[in-house]
Design a protein around this motif. Structure first.
Motif, PDB file in Angstrom:
ATOM      1  N   PHE A  57      -9.154  11.890 -16.688  1.00  0.00           N
ATOM      2  CA  PHE A  57      -8.989  10.462 -16.415  1.00  0.00           C
ATOM      3  C   PHE A  57      -7.660   9.944 -16.971  1.00  0.00           C
ATOM      4  O   PHE A  57      -6.952   9.182 -16.310  1.00  0.00           O
ATOM      5  CB  PHE A  57     -10.154   9.669 -17.015  1.00  0.00           C
ATOM      6  CG  PHE A  57     -11.403   9.713 -16.195  1.00  0.00           C
ATOM      7  CD1 PHE A  57     -11.603   8.822 -15.156  1.00  0.00           C
ATOM      8  CD2 PHE A  57     -12.392  10.649 -16.456  1.00  0.00           C
ATOM      9  CE1 PHE A  57     -12.755   8.863 -14.385  1.00  0.00           C
ATOM     10  CE2 PHE A  57     -13.547  10.704 -15.701  1.00  0.00           C
ATOM     11  CZ  PHE A  57     -13.727   9.801 -14.657  1.00  0.00           C
ATOM     12  N   ILE A  58      -7.318  10.360 -18.189  1.00  0.00           N
ATOM     13  CA  ILE A  58      -6.064   9.907 -18.801  1.00  0.00           C
ATOM     14  C   ILE A  58      -4.867  10.386 -17.984  1.00  0.00           C
ATOM     15  O   ILE A  58      -3.921   9.629 -17.722  1.00  0.00           O
ATOM     16  CB  ILE A  58      -5.966  10.424 -20.250  1.00  0.00           C
ATOM     17  CG1 ILE A  58      -7.103   9.851 -21.105  1.00  0.00           C
ATOM     18  CG2 ILE A  58      -4.617  10.063 -20.864  1.00  0.00           C
ATOM     19  CD1 ILE A  58      -7.180  10.451 -22.503  1.00  0.00           C
ATOM     20  N   TYR A  59      -4.894  11.642 -17.566  1.00  0.00           N
ATOM     21  CA  TYR A  59      -3.767  12.252 -16.858  1.00  0.00           C
ATOM     22  C   TYR A  59      -3.653  11.732 -15.426  1.00  0.00           C
ATOM     23  O   TYR A  59      -2.557  11.419 -14.942  1.00  0.00           O
ATOM     24  CB  TYR A  59      -3.954  13.762 -16.885  1.00  0.00           C
ATOM     25  CG  TYR A  59      -2.821  14.567 -16.297  1.00  0.00           C
ATOM     26  CD1 TYR A  59      -1.495  14.179 -16.443  1.00  0.00           C
ATOM     27  CD2 TYR A  59      -3.079  15.753 -15.609  1.00  0.00           C
ATOM     28  CE1 TYR A  59      -0.463  14.934 -15.913  1.00  0.00           C
ATOM     29  CE2 TYR A  59      -2.053  16.517 -15.088  1.00  0.00           C
ATOM     30  CZ  TYR A  59      -0.747  16.104 -15.234  1.00  0.00           C
ATOM     31  OH  TYR A  59       0.269  16.853 -14.716  1.00  0.00           O
ATOM     32  N   THR A  60      -4.781  11.603 -14.726  1.00  0.00           N
ATOM     33  CA  THR A  60      -4.763  11.214 -13.322  1.00  0.00           C
ATOM     34  C   THR A  60      -4.221   9.808 -13.133  1.00  0.00           C
ATOM     35  O   THR A  60      -3.488   9.543 -12.164  1.00  0.00           O
ATOM     36  CB  THR A  60      -6.184  11.316 -12.734  1.00  0.00           C
ATOM     37  OG1 THR A  60      -6.646  12.666 -12.844  1.00  0.00           O
ATOM     38  CG2 THR A  60      -6.204  10.902 -11.274  1.00  0.00           C
ATOM     39  N   VAL A  61      -4.561   8.893 -14.027  1.00  0.00           N
ATOM     40  CA  VAL A  61      -4.093   7.509 -13.901  1.00  0.00           C
ATOM     41  C   VAL A  61      -2.572   7.446 -13.852  1.00  0.00           C
ATOM     42  O   VAL A  61      -1.991   6.578 -13.192  1.00  0.00           O
ATOM     43  CB  VAL A  61      -4.649   6.661 -15.069  1.00  0.00           C
ATOM     44  CG1 VAL A  61      -3.943   5.316 -15.145  1.00  0.00           C
ATOM     45  CG2 VAL A  61      -6.141   6.429 -14.895  1.00  0.00           C
ATOM     46  N   GLU A  62      -1.892   8.370 -14.516  1.00  0.00           N
ATOM     47  CA  GLU A  62      -0.439   8.329 -14.608  1.00  0.00           C
ATOM     48  C   GLU A  62       0.262   9.151 -13.533  1.00  0.00           C
ATOM     49  O   GLU A  62       1.490   9.218 -13.508  1.00  0.00           O
ATOM     50  CB  GLU A  62      -0.003   8.813 -15.993  1.00  0.00           C
ATOM     51  CG  GLU A  62      -0.540   7.940 -17.110  1.00  0.00           C
ATOM     52  CD  GLU A  62      -0.112   8.414 -18.480  1.00  0.00           C
ATOM     53  OE1 GLU A  62       0.748   9.317 -18.544  1.00  0.00           O
ATOM     54  OE2 GLU A  62      -0.628   7.886 -19.473  1.00  0.00           O
ATOM     55  N   LEU A  63      -0.502   9.766 -12.624  1.00  0.00           N
ATOM     56  CA  LEU A  63       0.091  10.589 -11.570  1.00  0.00           C
ATOM     57  C   LEU A  63       0.224   9.853 -10.246  1.00  0.00           C
ATOM     58  O   LEU A  63       0.710  10.432  -9.267  1.00  0.00           O
ATOM     59  CB  LEU A  63      -0.737  11.867 -11.362  1.00  0.00           C
ATOM     60  CG  LEU A  63      -0.662  12.909 -12.474  1.00  0.00           C
ATOM     61  CD1 LEU A  63      -1.555  14.095 -12.147  1.00  0.00           C
ATOM     62  CD2 LEU A  63       0.761  13.373 -12.708  1.00  0.00           C
ATOM     63  N   PHE A  64      -0.217   8.595 -10.182  1.00  0.00           N
ATOM     64  CA  PHE A  64      -0.174   7.840  -8.938  1.00  0.00           C
ATOM     65  C   PHE A  64       0.449   6.472  -9.171  1.00  0.00           C
ATOM     66  O   PHE A  64       0.348   5.921 -10.274  1.00  0.00           O
ATOM     67  CB  PHE A  64      -1.587   7.674  -8.357  1.00  0.00           C
ATOM     68  CG  PHE A  64      -2.201   8.961  -7.882  1.00  0.00           C
ATOM     69  CD1 PHE A  64      -1.962   9.425  -6.603  1.00  0.00           C
ATOM     70  CD2 PHE A  64      -2.993   9.719  -8.723  1.00  0.00           C
ATOM     71  CE1 PHE A  64      -2.511  10.619  -6.158  1.00  0.00           C
ATOM     72  CE2 PHE A  64      -3.552  10.913  -8.303  1.00  0.00           C
ATOM     73  CZ  PHE A  64      -3.302  11.365  -7.012  1.00  0.00           C
ATOM     74  N   PRO A  65       1.088   5.912  -8.133  1.00  0.00           N
ATOM     75  CA  PRO A  65       1.608   4.540  -8.249  1.00  0.00           C
ATOM     76  C   PRO A  65       0.486   3.565  -8.563  1.00  0.00           C
ATOM     77  O   PRO A  65      -0.703   3.833  -8.314  1.00  0.00           O
ATOM     78  CB  PRO A  65       2.201   4.270  -6.857  1.00  0.00           C
ATOM     79  CG  PRO A  65       2.430   5.615  -6.265  1.00  0.00           C
ATOM     80  CD  PRO A  65       1.367   6.509  -6.828  1.00  0.00           C
ATOM     81  N   ILE A  66       0.839   2.422  -9.085  1.00  0.00           N
ATOM     82  CA  ILE A  66      -0.145   1.500  -9.637  1.00  0.00           C
ATOM     83  C   ILE A  66      -1.159   1.031  -8.613  1.00  0.00           C
ATOM     84  O   ILE A  66      -2.328   0.833  -8.926  1.00  0.00           O
ATOM     85  CB  ILE A  66       0.571   0.301 -10.290  1.00  0.00           C
ATOM     86  CG1 ILE A  66      -0.420  -0.533 -11.081  1.00  0.00           C
ATOM     87  CG2 ILE A  66       1.314  -0.529  -9.252  1.00  0.00           C
ATOM     88  CD1 ILE A  66       0.245  -1.555 -11.977  1.00  0.00           C
ATOM     89  N   PHE A  67      -0.750   0.889  -7.329  1.00  0.00           N
ATOM     90  CA  PHE A  67      -1.669   0.379  -6.323  1.00  0.00           C
ATOM     91  C   PHE A  67      -2.413   1.478  -5.577  1.00  0.00           C
ATOM     92  O   PHE A  67      -3.077   1.218  -4.577  1.00  0.00           O
ATOM     93  CB  PHE A  67      -0.919  -0.527  -5.335  1.00  0.00           C
ATOM     94  CG  PHE A  67      -0.360  -1.753  -5.991  1.00  0.00           C
ATOM     95  CD1 PHE A  67      -1.206  -2.682  -6.561  1.00  0.00           C
ATOM     96  CD2 PHE A  67       1.000  -1.949  -6.078  1.00  0.00           C
ATOM     97  CE1 PHE A  67      -0.706  -3.800  -7.185  1.00  0.00           C
ATOM     98  CE2 PHE A  67       1.506  -3.060  -6.708  1.00  0.00           C
ATOM     99  CZ  PHE A  67       0.661  -3.997  -7.267  1.00  0.00           C
TER     100      PHE A  67
END
Length: 554
Positions: free
Chosen positions: A468-478
């Protein structure tokens, strides 16, 4: 000829308009949020992890306690007790029989001396002495129900008699719950975009109150299955919406704290679940006790904030500024006015899964993560299943919960020291290697096997938190919430896969561990192909000319 060209041009324009709608461009007009940098500066100014953010984390993740009850109550609700046929026809011939003599005479026995569960001797018109002397031979299925040998324990299996030919309904309930989780993963992106995280979370609280607490009053088994489907959908929708809300209130460096604390609240619910199951033997009373705290969450209507990010994307500038100022007051900070002046009014929408799939870098990242999440889920559900089957050997849910609590907290330090990507790889290798090595441990080496089981729990637990921590930072905010929702489907698929594997290989737990370990290890190798974080910008769409806009309106 000219009219034909006009028709071709018109049809071509319709195809272009259709393709824009199909590929999500109508729903995702701008992928580069103009206010993003100003918003991040405002978050820094009001305090990275002040009183307001800490309170938000506590408020958002307290319902995680309830989620643990709803996810793990299946074994308690549906656990099968020892039983056998209710056969009282001998009492009409000999009323003074003791229960022991009645069972010995009316129930057939297996080779090990235990009574058959689904068979009884057929009634005969003979005197009692001849029955005792010659015995009975003809058998038939239970005619008047079953007797359960643990009268103090009352599960759904006992209440609705889900035994003998109805045992498949136990698997059906878990499949329905998993289907609810799958549906929740599909709709959560749309809910957060249309309603916002605040209203979505409140809707999930209402669903917990109606279908979670209300399960204690279901009149039939079919109604129970409907409630299980909605509860499964609620669990997943709440988990994703709460992570999105908190992540939009926190800067990047503090998101690991929020996700780890969210999982800690979930583990506390698992520990309470293990304690209450040993105290409350009736499934309806258990559901009343664990579901009643949901009514305390009515106060969330007034104290849970909306995401300023979502308000800004909807053009609600004044409401967003008001919430940000309130947060600054709680943290005893002052937001410089010039930061507010940098905000401009714009209205955009969150993306869809098609916006990810039509771009090669994002599509590649999503496919790798899909495999990684599936391997983690398969290993975790396999571990839970083995722990439930071997409660005395592995400690059951209580040991699993006590072990997970420090592991989730250690993920904060691990992600800061090693980074998100390296931490994800390390946890995947630990979970996969220990699962594989367990298969080759001799049966007489219990201490080594227990050590590997514990390390396997540590690896898989940490891998879930890091995912969860890593995936959130692999995609643009929207695109984060739609990516999390899509990837959450893997937990449904992995749970279904475990059910299928256990159905085919019921007496071969080593086979399950080998499959789970192999997939988790390969997921660790695939993680090497992922970037450390999302650093690029997706290209802006070409603006349409006024003439083209007028043609589309017409």
């Amino acid at each position: 000829m000219q009219s034909k060209d006009l028709e071709d041009g018109s049809s071509k324009k319709k195809v272009e308009q259709f393709s824009r709608r199909v590929f999500g461009r109508r729903l995702f007009k701008s992928e580069n949020f103009t206010n993003l940098n100003a918003y991040l500066d405002i978050l820094q100014a009001l305090g990275e992890f002040g009183t307001f953010q800490r309170r938000l984390v506590a408020l958002t993740f307290v319902p995680g306690l309830l989620s643990a009850f709803f996810v793990f109550d299946g074994p308690l609700m549906l656990e099968t007790q020892p039983y056998h046929c209710y056969s009282d026809w001998l009492l009409t011939i000999q009323p003074n029989l003791t229960m022991r003599d009645l069972y010995n005479l009316s129930l057939p026995k297996r080779n090990d001396g235990s009574f058959e569960e689904c068979l009884m001797y057929s009634p005969v018109q003979r005197d009692f002495d001849s029955i005792v002397k010659y015995g009975l031979n003809d058998t038939e299925e239970c005619q008047k129900g079953w007797i359960y040998t643990q009268p103090e324990y009352w599960s759904i299996t006992r209440e609705f008699n889900l035994v003998c030919g109805k045992t498949s309904k136990l698997l059906e309930v878990r499949a329905i719950f998993i289907t609810g989780i799958l549906c929740g993963s599909l709709i959560i992106g749309t809910l957060c975009d249309r309603m916002g995280c605040y209203r979505t979370i409140l809707t999930m609280m209402l669903s917990y109150a109606i279908f979670g607490f209300g399960t204690a009053f279901v009149p039939t088994f079919n109604v129970y299955k409907v409630f299980q489907f909605i509860v499964g959908m609620t669990v997943m929708c709440y988990k994703i919406s709460s992570i999105i809300l908190v992540s939009e209130w926190l800067v990047v460096s503090r998101r690991a704290h929020a996700v780890a604390l969210e999982h800690c609240f979930y583990v506390l619910g698992l520990i309470l679940f293990s304690t209450l199951t040993s105290i409350i033997p009736h499934w309806r009373l258990f559901r009343l006790v664990v579901g009643s705290p949901v009514f305390l969450l009515i106060s969330y209507i007034w104290i849970l904030p909306e995401s300023p990010m979502w308000l800004l994307t909807k053009g609600k500038m004044e409401k967003a500024k008001g919430i940000l100022c309130m947060a600054a007051n709680v943290n005893k900070k002052v937001i410089p006015p010039e930061l507010f002046q940098q905000l401009i009014k714009e209205e955009i929408h969150y993306g869809t899964i098609l916006n990810i799939l039509q771009r090669r870098p994002l599509r590649r990242t999503l496919m790798i993560l899909f495999y990684v999440w599936f391997s983690i889920g398969l290993g975790y559900f396999g571990l839970i299943s083995q722990g439930h089957r071997n409660k005395k050997k592995y400690g059951g849910y209580l040991t699993l919960g006590l072990l997970q609590l420090p592991v989730h907290l250690s993920c904060i330090i691990l992600s800061e020291k090693l980074g998100r990507k390296n931490s994800q790889i390390l946890t995947l290798f630990l979970g996969g290697f220990t699962s594989l090595f367990t298969v080759f441990v001799p049966n007489d080496m219990n201490s080594l096997e227990l050590t590997l089981i514990i390390l396997n729990q540590i690896g898989l637990t940490a891998a879930i938190t890091m995912s969860f921590i890593y995936t959130v930072e692999l995609f643009p905010i929207f695109l984060r919430q739609v990516a999390l929702g899509f990837l959450s489907l893997t937990y449904s698929f992995s749970a279904i896969a475990i059910l299928l594997i256990e159905t085919v290989k019921q007496d071969q737990p080593e086979f399950t561990m080998m499959i789970c370990g192999s997939l988790t290890m390969s997921g660790g190798f695939l993680t090497f192909l992922l970037p450390k974080k999302w650093e690029g910008k997706l290209p802006e769409e070409k603006s349409e000319s006024p003439k083209e806009n007028d043609d589309q309106k017409n």
